[in-house]
Motif scaffolding. Structure first.
Motif, PDB file in Angstrom:
ATOM      1  N   ILE A 119       0.753  -1.369  -0.074  1.00  0.00           N
ATOM      2  CA  ILE A 119       0.061  -0.130   0.040  1.00  0.00           C
ATOM      3  C   ILE A 119       0.788   1.344  -0.018  1.00  0.00           C
ATOM      4  CG2 ILE A 119      -1.949   1.281   0.937  1.00  0.00           C
ATOM      5  CD1 ILE A 119      -2.520  -1.295   2.656  1.00  0.00           C
ATOM      6  N   PRO A 120       0.938   1.819  -1.020  1.00  0.00           N
ATOM      7  CA  PRO A 120       1.910   3.275  -1.098  1.00  0.00           C
ATOM      8  C   PRO A 120       0.945   4.400  -0.140  1.00  0.00           C
ATOM      9  CG  PRO A 120       1.042   2.356  -3.319  1.00  0.00           C
ATOM     10  CD  PRO A 120       0.293   1.955  -2.252  1.00  0.00           C
ATOM     11  N   LEU A 121       2.055   5.072   0.430  1.00  0.00           N
ATOM     12  CA  LEU A 121       1.436   6.095   1.169  1.00  0.00           C
ATOM     13  C   LEU A 121       0.609   6.970   0.297  1.00  0.00           C
ATOM     14  CD1 LEU A 121       4.956   7.306   2.943  1.00  0.00           C
ATOM     15  CD2 LEU A 121       2.800   6.320   4.142  1.00  0.00           C
ATOM     16  N   GLY A 122      -0.514   7.518   0.876  1.00  0.00           N
ATOM     17  CA  GLY A 122      -1.431   8.668   0.494  1.00  0.00           C
ATOM     18  C   GLY A 122      -2.489   7.829  -0.432  1.00  0.00           C
ATOM     19  N   THR A 123      -2.692   6.745  -0.088  1.00  0.00           N
ATOM     20  CA  THR A 123      -3.688   6.020  -1.185  1.00  0.00           C
ATOM     21  C   THR A 123      -4.648   4.889  -0.097  1.00  0.00           C
ATOM     22  OG1 THR A 123      -4.224   4.728  -3.252  1.00  0.00           O
ATOM     23  CG2 THR A 123      -2.108   4.447  -2.236  1.00  0.00           C
ATOM     24  N   ASN A 124      -5.911   4.655  -0.373  1.00  0.00           N
ATOM     25  CA  ASN A 124      -6.371   3.816  -0.075  1.00  0.00           C
ATOM     26  C   ASN A 124      -6.528   2.502  -1.003  1.00  0.00           C
ATOM     27  OD1 ASN A 124      -6.802   5.279   2.355  1.00  0.00           O
ATOM     28  ND2 ASN A 124      -8.859   6.199   1.415  1.00  0.00           N
ATOM     29  N   ALA A 125      -5.509   2.357  -1.640  1.00  0.00           N
ATOM     30  CA  ALA A 125      -5.581   1.137  -2.679  1.00  0.00           C
ATOM     31  C   ALA A 125      -4.549   0.553  -2.321  1.00  0.00           C
ATOM     32  CB  ALA A 125      -5.826   1.768  -4.084  1.00  0.00           C
ATOM     33  N   ALA A 126      -4.515  -0.941  -2.350  1.00  0.00           N
ATOM     34  CA  ALA A 126      -3.235  -1.944  -2.377  1.00  0.00           C
ATOM     35  C   ALA A 126      -2.844  -2.219  -3.607  1.00  0.00           C
ATOM     36  CB  ALA A 126      -3.603  -3.049  -1.427  1.00  0.00           C
ATOM     37  N   TRP A 127      -1.760  -2.566  -3.961  1.00  0.00           N
ATOM     38  CA  TRP A 127      -1.004  -3.223  -5.261  1.00  0.00           C
ATOM     39  C   TRP A 127      -0.837  -4.588  -4.938  1.00  0.00           C
ATOM     40  CZ3 TRP A 127       2.473   1.370  -7.554  1.00  0.00           C
ATOM     41  CH2 TRP A 127       1.831   2.389  -7.505  1.00  0.00           C
ATOM     42  N   GLN A 128      -1.231  -5.524  -5.906  1.00  0.00           N
ATOM     43  CA  GLN A 128      -0.789  -6.686  -5.903  1.00  0.00           C
ATOM     44  C   GLN A 128       0.583  -6.831  -6.355  1.00  0.00           C
ATOM     45  OE1 GLN A 128      -2.737 -10.205  -4.916  1.00  0.00           O
ATOM     46  NE2 GLN A 128      -0.532 -10.395  -4.638  1.00  0.00           N
ATOM     47  N   ASN A 129       1.637  -7.149  -5.713  1.00  0.00           N
ATOM     48  CA  ASN A 129       3.054  -7.445  -6.413  1.00  0.00           C
ATOM     49  C   ASN A 129       2.969  -8.924  -6.834  1.00  0.00           C
ATOM     50  OD1 ASN A 129       3.760  -4.875  -5.829  1.00  0.00           O
ATOM     51  ND2 ASN A 129       5.654  -4.961  -4.816  1.00  0.00           N
ATOM     52  N   GLU A 130       4.132  -9.469  -6.257  1.00  0.00           N
ATOM     53  CA  GLU A 130       4.349 -10.881  -6.759  1.00  0.00           C
ATOM     54  C   GLU A 130       3.301 -11.840  -6.100  1.00  0.00           C
ATOM     55  OE1 GLU A 130       8.123  -8.599  -7.745  1.00  0.00           O
ATOM     56  OE2 GLU A 130       6.644  -9.031  -5.716  1.00  0.00           O
TER      57      GLU A 130
END
Length: 416
Positions: A337-348
Motif C-alpha cells: 500500500i503506497p502512502l497517500g492512497t487507500n488502494a493496495a497493489w498486488q505485487n508478486e
C-alpha cells in the motif's frame, strides 16, 4: 513480465523528425534530473517543483484512464527511487516551457536538481510549466542488455512531438549504456466489439490499435504480451473470502503451513524468499519478451525490502506456504500500500511449478486479503496485473472477485 505490477506509458504521434532528432514545439526544452545522494534524501532536502510535476502529470493521466488516483506516483517515492542504485538505475527527463525553462535553456543548463537543501531557492520550472516526462530504467544486476521506457504527456500537450522527442532522448541514453533491447509497458482500454485489435506474436490476448499502440509501432516495437489489469473492491467481502478459504484449505496437504508477515521477511526465511524471487523470473509467463533468470540471495531480498519500505510504502504484506517436510517456502503472495492512497497493489504471486494443483495460489491470496482487511481496513481496492496466458492465476483472481478494468501491452524492440 507478469509480476502483477505494471508501469504506465503514454505517447502521441509526432511531427516529422529533423536531422537532429524529433522536432520540439517552440519554447519547449528537455531537462534531465541529477540523482540526489541517499544522504540528501535522508536529510529531508526539499523536492523541487519540476520534479514534483512528474507526480502531478501521473495524477492527471490515471484519473483520465481509471477515474481515480490509486496508481498515481508520489514525488517523495520517485525521488527515493532516483537516489537508489542498489539494483536499478532510474532516470527521469522532463519537457518544460515558460520563462524559467527559457532562461535555463539560454544558459545551456540541461540538468536540474531533484532536491534542494531547505531554505535554498528552487531553480526549476513550476509544476504547471512541465508538460511531459520520460522515465527510463536500467537494471544493474540482471538483464543488462535491456532497458525500459515510460512516457506520459499532459492531455493538452499531446500530438506536438513532445512524446517522440522524449522517446528519442531515452533511446540515445540506452545506446550510450550499451543496451540493445528496449521494452515498454503501455496502458490500453478494453477494446470495443467493432474496434481493430492487435495480438502478441507469441502469447494470448489483444489490445485496441489506439494512439499509444500506433506510437510504439512507429518506433519498430512489437507487441510481445498482454496483461489484464483487474481490480477487487474489499468492502463486504470478509465472509465470502473466509468461505472460499475454508474450501481451498480442504485441498491443501497436511504439510502445507500458512505464514504471514507485515514488513520485513523474518531472518530465517530470507534465503527461501530469494529462491521464490529467482523463480519469479523463470516460472511466470513471459510471452515473447527477452528476460533472463535473475540472481537473488538473502542480501538482495533484504535490500529490496529496505528500498520499498523506505520509499513511501506504508504496508508490505506477505503470505507464504511452508512445506513442513523441508522447511522451504513454496508459494507466496504480496500486497503493498503506497502512502497517500487507500488502494493496495498486488505485487508478486507465485506457486512453484512442482507444488501446483493444491489451491496454494488461492490460499495465499485469500489469507493475504483477509489480513489486509484486518490490519488496513481503509484499503478499499486491490489492483493486480496478469498475463492472458496465465490462466491458472486468472482463474484464482476471478474466484476471489477481481474484475477487468484495462489492459497493459508489453512492447519490445531492438536497437540497431
Amino acid at each position: 513480465m507478469s509480476t502483477e505490477s505494471t508501469p504506465i506509458v503514454a505517447g502521441t504521434p509526432a511531427p516529422a523528425p529533423t536531422a537532429g532528432g524529433t522536432r520540439l514545439p517552440d519554447g519547449v526544452h528537455l531537462f534531465d534530473f541529477e540523482a540526489p545522494s541517499p544522504d540528501d534524501v535522508a536529510a529531508g532536502h526539499a523536492v523541487t517543483t519540476a520534479f514534483r510535476a512528474i507526480a502531478d502529470i501521473d495524477g492527471e493521466y490515471v484519473v483520465e484512464l481509471f477515474g481515480n488516483t490509486d496508481l498515481q506516483g508520489s514525488a517523495d517515492v520517485q525521488v527515493r527511487a532516483l537516489a537508489d542504485r542498489s539494483s536499478v538505475e532510474h532516470r527521469y527527463t522532463i519537457a518544460a516551457r515558460g520563462p524559467v525553462a527559457e532562461d535555463l535553456a539560454a544558459r545551456g543548463v540541461t540538468t536540474l536538481p531533484a532536491v534542494v537543501p531547505a531554505g535554498q531557492d528552487d531553480p526549476t520550472p513550476a509544476v504547471a510549466d512541465v508538460v511531459a516526462y520520460v522515465t527510463y530504467d536500467f537494471d544493474l544486476l540482471d538483464n543488462t542488455s535491456t532497458f525500459s521506457v515510460e512516457i506520459t504527456v499532459r492531455t493538452a500537450d499531446r500530438r506536438q512531438g513532445i512524446g517522440a522527442a522524449l522517446w528519442d532522448h531515452a533511446v540515445e541514453e540506452g545506446r550510450a549504456r550499451g543496451r540493445t533491447i528496449v521494452q515498454a509497458w503501455v496502458d490500453h482500454a478494453v477494446p470495443t466489439a467493432d474496434e481493430p485489435t492487435l495480438t502478441p506474436t507469441k502469447s494470448e490476448g489483444e489490445i485496441p490499435v489506439d494512439v499509444t499502440a500506433r506510437f510504439v509501432q512507429a518506433r519498430d516495437l512489437v507487441l510481445e504480451q498482454v496483461e489484464r489489469h483487474s481490480v477487487l473492491t474489499t468492502a463486504g467481502r470478509k465472509a465470502e473470502w473466509e468461505s472460499a478459504l475454508a474450501e481451498a484449505m480442504s485441498r491443501a496437504a497436511d504439510t502445507d503451513e500458512v505464514v504471514t508477515w507485515d514488513g520485513y521477511t523474518p531472518e530465517q526465511d530470507l534465503e527461501h524468499m530469494a529462491v521464490l524471487m529467482r523463480r519469479m523470473s523463470t516460472d511466470v509467463p513471459l510471452g515473447g519478451l527477452d528476460w533472463d533468470e535473475e540472481e537473488w540471495d538473502a542480501k538482495r531480498v533484504r535490500t529490496a525490502e529496505e528500498v520499498s519500505l523506505g520509499s513511501g510504502r506504508r504496508a508490505r504484506l506477505t503470505t507464504a506456504i511452508r512445506d513442513t517436510t523441508t522447511g522451504s517456502l513454496v508459494a507466496f503472495s504480496q500486497l503493498v500500500i503506497p502512502l497517500g492512497t487507500n488502494a493496495a497493489w498486488q505485487n508478486e504471486t507465485l506457486v512453484m511449478r512442482e507444488h501446483r494443483g493444491r489451491r496454494l495460489g488461492t490460499i495465499v491470496k485469500l489469507v493475504n486479503q483477509l489480513a489486509l482487511l484486518e490490519r488496513y481496513p481503509d484499503a478499499e481496492r486491490i489492483h493486480t496485473w496478469n498475463a492472458f496466458e496465465n490462466s491458472y492465476m486468472l482463474d484464482v483472481n476471478h474466484a476471489v472477485g477481481f474484475e477487468l478494468v484495462s489492459l497493459a501491452g508489453a512492447w519490445q524492440g531492438r536497437l540497431v
